[in-house]
Design a protein around this motif. Sequence first.
Motif, mmCIF file in Angstrom:
data_model
loop_
_atom_site.group_PDB
_atom_site.id
_atom_site.type_symbol
_atom_site.label_atom_id
_atom_site.label_comp_id
_atom_site.label_asym_id
_atom_site.label_seq_id
_atom_site.Cartn_x
_atom_site.Cartn_y
_atom_site.Cartn_z
ATOM 1 N N ASP A 16 0.833 -1.196 0.000
ATOM 2 C CA ASP A 16 0.000 0.000 0.000
ATOM 3 C C ASP A 16 0.871 1.251 0.000
ATOM 4 O OD1 ASP A 16 -2.428 1.465 0.096
ATOM 5 O OD2 ASP A 16 -2.255 1.624 2.275
ATOM 6 N N GLU A 50 -9.100 -7.635 7.661
ATOM 7 C CA GLU A 50 -8.333 -6.429 7.347
ATOM 8 C C GLU A 50 -7.451 -6.687 6.123
ATOM 9 O OE1 GLU A 50 -4.562 -3.967 9.169
ATOM 10 O OE2 GLU A 50 -5.787 -5.145 10.535
ATOM 11 N N GLN A 52 -7.958 -8.890 3.714
ATOM 12 C CA GLN A 52 -8.807 -8.976 2.526
ATOM 13 C C GLN A 52 -9.261 -7.589 2.065
ATOM 14 O OE1 GLN A 52 -11.864 -12.116 2.418
ATOM 15 N NE2 GLN A 52 -11.051 -12.712 4.407
ATOM 16 N N ARG A 53 -9.665 -6.756 3.000
ATOM 17 C CA ARG A 53 -10.134 -5.408 2.656
ATOM 18 C C ARG A 53 -9.030 -4.602 1.985
ATOM 19 N NH1 ARG A 53 -9.048 -0.900 4.526
ATOM 20 N NH2 ARG A 53 -8.112 -1.672 6.433
ATOM 21 N N LEU A 54 -7.862 -4.581 2.597
ATOM 22 C CA LEU A 54 -6.763 -3.810 2.032
ATOM 23 C C LEU A 54 -6.297 -4.420 0.711
ATOM 24 C CD1 LEU A 54 -4.864 -1.458 2.188
ATOM 25 C CD2 LEU A 54 -3.394 -2.792 3.702
ATOM 26 N N ARG A 56 -8.120 -6.056 -1.525
ATOM 27 C CA ARG A 56 -9.086 -5.686 -2.569
ATOM 28 C C ARG A 56 -8.956 -4.210 -2.959
ATOM 29 N NH1 ARG A 56 -12.594 -9.088 0.666
ATOM 30 N NH2 ARG A 56 -12.699 -11.102 -0.369
ATOM 31 N N THR A 57 -8.709 -3.372 -1.962
ATOM 32 C CA THR A 57 -8.513 -1.950 -2.229
ATOM 33 C C THR A 57 -7.284 -1.733 -3.106
ATOM 34 O OG1 THR A 57 -9.561 -1.338 -0.134
ATOM 35 C CG2 THR A 57 -8.118 0.315 -1.144
ATOM 36 N N LEU A 58 -6.204 -2.441 -2.789
ATOM 37 C CA LEU A 58 -4.985 -2.327 -3.589
ATOM 38 C C LEU A 58 -5.210 -2.787 -5.018
ATOM 39 C CD1 LEU A 58 -2.204 -3.526 -1.156
ATOM 40 C CD2 LEU A 58 -2.299 -1.350 -2.350
ATOM 41 N N ALA A 60 -7.983 -2.850 -6.701
ATOM 42 C CA ALA A 60 -8.819 -1.863 -7.390
ATOM 43 C C ALA A 60 -8.017 -0.621 -7.757
ATOM 44 C CB ALA A 60 -10.008 -1.488 -6.524
ATOM 45 N N ARG A 61 -7.114 -0.219 -6.886
ATOM 46 C CA ARG A 61 -6.327 0.988 -7.134
ATOM 47 C C ARG A 61 -5.236 0.744 -8.183
ATOM 48 N NH1 ARG A 61 -3.188 2.291 -2.321
ATOM 49 N NH2 ARG A 61 -5.202 2.409 -1.326
ATOM 50 N N PRO A 64 -7.211 -0.956 -12.156
ATOM 51 C CA PRO A 64 -8.625 -0.591 -12.317
ATOM 52 C C PRO A 64 -9.227 -1.274 -13.532
ATOM 53 C CG PRO A 64 -7.214 1.224 -12.961
ATOM 54 C CD PRO A 64 -6.316 0.152 -12.403
#
Length: 75
Positions: A16, A50, A52-54, A56-58, A60-61, A64
């Motif tokens: 991240d 936590e 999994q959330r981070l 998935r965010t990574l 997506a970022r 894209p």
Amino acid sequence: MAQNSATANHVVAGMDRMGPLAAPALPLLREQLALPRRGGRFESVDHDEELQRLGRTLIARLDPPVPGAPAPRTP
């Protein structure tokens, strides 16, 4: 992360901070998120969620979706 699952949360947090430079690690991140269980810190549910959330965010970022492409299916 692949060799020592207890480091997963730290590895993803580092990815991240790396921003776009972490893009080459996306296949490993996807592979880890596809596992039925991840180690993470102390193998706790909170830390796994936590992670999994981070993760998935990574994804997506850093990767894209292409405009006009169908949305990925979620399990």
